[in-house]
Scaffold this active site. Structure first.
Site, PDB file in Angstrom:
ATOM      1  N   HIS A  39     -18.041 -18.307  32.412  1.00 22.34           N
ATOM      2  CA  HIS A  39     -18.308 -19.748  32.427  1.00 22.34           C
ATOM      3  C   HIS A  39     -19.775 -20.061  32.182  1.00 22.34           C
ATOM      4  O   HIS A  39     -20.106 -21.120  31.646  1.00 22.34           O
ATOM      5  CB  HIS A  39     -17.820 -20.354  33.746  1.00 22.34           C
ATOM      6  CG  HIS A  39     -16.313 -20.289  33.889  1.00 22.34           C
ATOM      7  ND1 HIS A  39     -15.663 -20.288  35.094  1.00 22.34           N
ATOM      8  CD2 HIS A  39     -15.334 -20.200  32.943  1.00 22.34           C
ATOM      9  CE1 HIS A  39     -14.349 -20.213  34.893  1.00 22.34           C
ATOM     10  NE2 HIS A  39     -14.137 -20.147  33.602  1.00 22.34           N
ATOM     11  N   HIS A  62      -5.851 -20.004  26.842  1.00 19.35           N
ATOM     12  CA  HIS A  62      -5.248 -19.560  28.104  1.00 19.35           C
ATOM     13  C   HIS A  62      -6.026 -20.265  29.221  1.00 19.35           C
ATOM     14  O   HIS A  62      -6.970 -19.713  29.780  1.00 19.35           O
ATOM     15  CB  HIS A  62      -5.344 -18.039  28.261  1.00 19.35           C
ATOM     16  CG  HIS A  62      -4.591 -17.279  27.205  1.00 19.35           C
ATOM     17  ND1 HIS A  62      -5.014 -17.196  25.910  1.00 19.35           N
ATOM     18  CD2 HIS A  62      -3.428 -16.578  27.279  1.00 19.35           C
ATOM     19  CE1 HIS A  62      -4.148 -16.472  25.213  1.00 19.35           C
ATOM     20  NE2 HIS A  62      -3.178 -16.081  26.019  1.00 19.35           N
ATOM     21  N   SER A 122     -12.155 -23.129  33.272  1.00 19.47           N
ATOM     22  CA  SER A 122     -12.732 -23.396  31.945  1.00 19.47           C
ATOM     23  C   SER A 122     -12.374 -24.780  31.384  1.00 19.47           C
ATOM     24  O   SER A 122     -13.239 -25.430  30.786  1.00 19.47           O
ATOM     25  CB  SER A 122     -12.343 -22.297  30.959  1.00 19.47           C
ATOM     26  OG  SER A 122     -10.943 -22.109  30.914  1.00 19.47           O
ATOM     27  N   GLU A 140      -1.566 -23.791  28.206  1.00 20.41           N
ATOM     28  CA  GLU A 140      -1.130 -22.973  29.349  1.00 20.41           C
ATOM     29  C   GLU A 140       0.393 -22.827  29.267  1.00 20.41           C
ATOM     30  O   GLU A 140       1.094 -23.805  29.009  1.00 20.41           O
ATOM     31  CB  GLU A 140      -1.552 -23.638  30.668  1.00 20.41           C
ATOM     32  CG  GLU A 140      -1.032 -22.994  31.920  1.00 20.41           C
ATOM     33  CD  GLU A 140      -1.379 -21.514  32.086  1.00 20.41           C
ATOM     34  OE1 GLU A 140      -2.566 -21.143  31.969  1.00 20.41           O
ATOM     35  OE2 GLU A 140      -0.458 -20.725  32.336  1.00 20.41           O
ATOM     36  N   ASP A 165       2.312 -21.544  24.035  1.00 13.24           N
ATOM     37  CA  ASP A 165       1.818 -20.165  24.012  1.00 13.24           C
ATOM     38  C   ASP A 165       0.433 -20.172  23.338  1.00 13.24           C
ATOM     39  O   ASP A 165       0.284 -20.687  22.219  1.00 13.24           O
ATOM     40  CB  ASP A 165       2.820 -19.326  23.206  1.00 13.24           C
ATOM     41  CG  ASP A 165       2.437 -17.860  23.157  1.00 13.24           C
ATOM     42  OD1 ASP A 165       1.229 -17.554  23.175  1.00 13.24           O
ATOM     43  OD2 ASP A 165       3.335 -17.022  23.097  1.00 13.24           O
ATOM     44  N   GLY A 166      -0.540 -19.632  24.010  1.00 13.32           N
ATOM     45  CA  GLY A 166      -1.910 -19.655  23.485  1.00 13.32           C
ATOM     46  C   GLY A 166      -2.042 -18.945  22.142  1.00 13.32           C
ATOM     47  O   GLY A 166      -2.874 -19.325  21.316  1.00 13.32           O
ATOM     48  N   ASP A 186      -8.772 -16.300  26.699  1.00 11.93           N
ATOM     49  CA  ASP A 186      -8.963 -15.693  28.024  1.00 11.93           C
ATOM     50  C   ASP A 186      -7.607 -15.279  28.619  1.00 11.93           C
ATOM     51  O   ASP A 186      -7.167 -15.835  29.619  1.00 11.93           O
ATOM     52  CB  ASP A 186      -9.673 -16.733  28.913  1.00 11.93           C
ATOM     53  CG  ASP A 186     -10.026 -16.201  30.285  1.00 11.93           C
ATOM     54  OD1 ASP A 186     -10.074 -14.968  30.457  1.00 11.93           O
ATOM     55  OD2 ASP A 186     -10.240 -17.032  31.188  1.00 11.93           O
TER      56      ASP A 186
HETATM   57  C1  LIG Z   1      -7.443 -15.662  33.084  1.00 11.18           C
HETATM   58  S1  LIG Z   1      -6.406 -17.045  33.341  1.00 11.18           S
HETATM   59  C2  LIG Z   1      -7.286 -18.356  32.577  1.00 11.18           C
HETATM   60  C3  LIG Z   1      -8.524 -18.765  33.279  1.00 11.18           C
HETATM   61  C4  LIG Z   1      -9.248 -19.899  32.614  1.00 11.18           C
HETATM   62  N1  LIG Z   1      -9.467 -19.656  31.185  1.00 11.18           N
HETATM   63  C5  LIG Z   1     -10.590 -20.126  33.252  1.00 11.18           C
HETATM   64  O1  LIG Z   1     -11.582 -19.535  32.802  1.00 11.18           O
HETATM   65  O2  LIG Z   1     -10.655 -20.912  34.212  1.00 11.18           O
HETATM   66  C6  LIG Z   1      -5.145 -16.771  32.153  1.00 11.18           C
HETATM   67  C7  LIG Z   1      -4.097 -17.877  32.106  1.00 11.18           C
HETATM   68  O3  LIG Z   1      -3.315 -17.671  30.928  1.00 11.18           O
HETATM   69  C8  LIG Z   1      -1.978 -18.049  31.208  1.00 11.18           C
HETATM   70  N2  LIG Z   1      -1.159 -17.409  30.171  1.00 11.18           N
HETATM   71  C9  LIG Z   1      -0.618 -16.173  30.141  1.00 11.18           C
HETATM   72  N3  LIG Z   1      -0.010 -15.940  28.962  1.00 11.18           N
HETATM   73  C10 LIG Z   1      -0.196 -17.063  28.216  1.00 11.18           C
HETATM   74  C11 LIG Z   1       0.163 -17.414  26.892  1.00 11.18           C
HETATM   75  N4  LIG Z   1       0.833 -16.581  26.118  1.00 11.18           N
HETATM   76  N5  LIG Z   1      -0.202 -18.630  26.444  1.00 11.18           N
HETATM   77  C12 LIG Z   1      -0.908 -19.494  27.235  1.00 11.18           C
HETATM   78  N6  LIG Z   1      -1.265 -19.208  28.501  1.00 11.18           N
HETATM   79  C13 LIG Z   1      -0.928 -18.009  28.992  1.00 11.18           C
HETATM   80  C14 LIG Z   1      -1.755 -17.558  32.616  1.00 11.18           C
HETATM   81  O4  LIG Z   1      -0.672 -18.261  33.215  1.00 11.18           O
HETATM   82  C15 LIG Z   1      -3.106 -17.860  33.258  1.00 11.18           C
HETATM   83  O5  LIG Z   1      -3.092 -19.151  33.854  1.00 11.18           O
END
Ligand SMILES: C[S@@+](CC[C@H](N)C(=O)[O-])C[C@H]1O[C@@H](n2cnc3c(N)ncnc32)[C@H](O)[C@@H]1O
Length: 311
Positions: A39, A62, A122, A140, A165-166, A186
């Site tokens: 961050h 993500h 983030s 998300e 899906d990211g 992420d």
């Molecule tokens: C490491 S955390 C994100 C933290 C955030 N970026 C932050 O810095 O505050 C990863 C997130 O990705 C989500 N996630 C997992 N697979 C995903 C996908 N294929 N597409 C989108 N989100 C996904 C998870 O549910 C989780 O909330």
């Protein structure tokens, strides 16, 4: 910003039985040393984007739940934030790196009472720094986190939470119409394939938008996977790839997260110098044994060239 923060009064982000698709929950890790690394660099990049009047877009593939109550059951069980944002919060003016002040200011704005309780993820950090013409999209996939993300962003007119899906978003949303901006990738690194799919995903995105700024976070538990990622990225047809790593200690026999890594494609030209200044000071604040590394995987103007492979 304060009124909007106040609107999000419960960030405990409960897990809903039978609904959640994934095991990863960022609430256990919010504000830890890796979040601080990721961050603080995110803030430096967004501040750089703000230097020009033209609007920009941030795509957070993500995004997580948006914000986190550091006294919710998950962080109480595993208070990783105390050795992360907790250290910065308590740091004296002499030991605090000035380049991190804007990051800490964003966190402080979410804690108007002066006591550290909420940690913005983030999407909220990005949202706090957008100007009226800038936009951000936070993606998300996990329904529980998505519900909280939508709540956290509901009063932000230029920020959108999308249940997608990211990896699909990476293909679908770039290049953004502003043609300026940042892609933050992420993923949770829950499955073993996550490391190996990254060079391919990054290369495909880069082909579509070679001038965007990309920031990818990866965990360091041992050296094999991060080093393999670096080797593959060096061979891809991508130019201008900076790496920033923060290592708390050498790898441990019992495993576990010992470091945080960032791959930065097309970083602001000031970022290498910036990292050289604030990362050693940040490492010192986080742990007396912590070390940092800032190096180019591919220097600006170069790429895998003749050797470039499909990644
Ligand atoms: C490491 S955390 C994100 C933290 C955030 N970026 C932050 O810095 O505050 C990863 C997130 O990705 C989500 N996630 C997992 N697979 C995903 C996908 N294929 N597409 C989108 N989100 C996904 C998870 O549910 C989780 O909330």
């Amino acid at each position: 910003m304060r009124a909007e923060v106040a609107a999000v009064t419960d960030w405990s982000c409960p897990r809903r039985a039978g609904v959640d698709a994934l095991n990863y929950r960022h609430a256990f890790h919010a504000g830890n040393f890796a979040d601080v690394h990721k961050h603080s660099v995110l803030v430096r990049i967004v501040l750089h984007l703000r230097l020009k009047p033209a609007p920009f877009r941030i795509i957070d593939t993500h995004a997580g739940a948006g914000g986190y109550d550091l006294f919710a059951p998950e962080p109480i069980r595993s208070p990783e934030w105390r050795a992360g944002i907790g250290r910065l919060w308590e740091a004296s003016a002499e030991e605090f790196p000035p380049a991190l002040a804007p990051y800490l200011d964003v966190v402080k704005a979410f804690n108007p009472d002066g006591a550290l309780r909420f940690y913005p993820g983030s999407p909220l950090i990005a949202a706090a720094l957008l100007r009226p013409g800038d936009r951000s999209i936070a993606c998300e996939i996990e329904p529980g986190a998505m519900e909280w993300l939508a709540k956290a962003l509901r009063n932000r007119v230029n920020t959108k939470a999308v249940a997608i899906d990211g990896w699909t978003a990476l293909g679908a949303y770039i290049p953004p119409k502003e043609r300026r901006g940042l892609i933050l990738i992420d993923p949770p690194f829950e499955d073993a394939n996550e490391f190996s799919r990254l060079p391919e995903a990054l290369s495909a995105a880069y082909r579509k938008w070679p001038t965007g700024i990309y920031m990818l976070w990866y965990p360091i538990k041992e050296r094999a996977a991060p080093d393999a990622l670096a080797r593959r990225l060096r061979r891809c047809a991508i130019s201008n790839v900076l790496r920033s790593e923060l290592l708390l200690c050498p790898p441990r026999a019992e495993g576990g997260l010992i470091g945080s890594g960032l791959v930065l494609i097309n970083p602001p030209h000031t970022l290498e110098q910036d990292l050289g200044t604030f990362m050693p000071a940040l490492a010192k604040l986080l742990s007396p044994r912590a070390t940092v590394r800032t190096d180019w995987l591919v220097r600006p103007g170069r790429s895998g060239g003749q050797r470039a492979v499909e990644c």
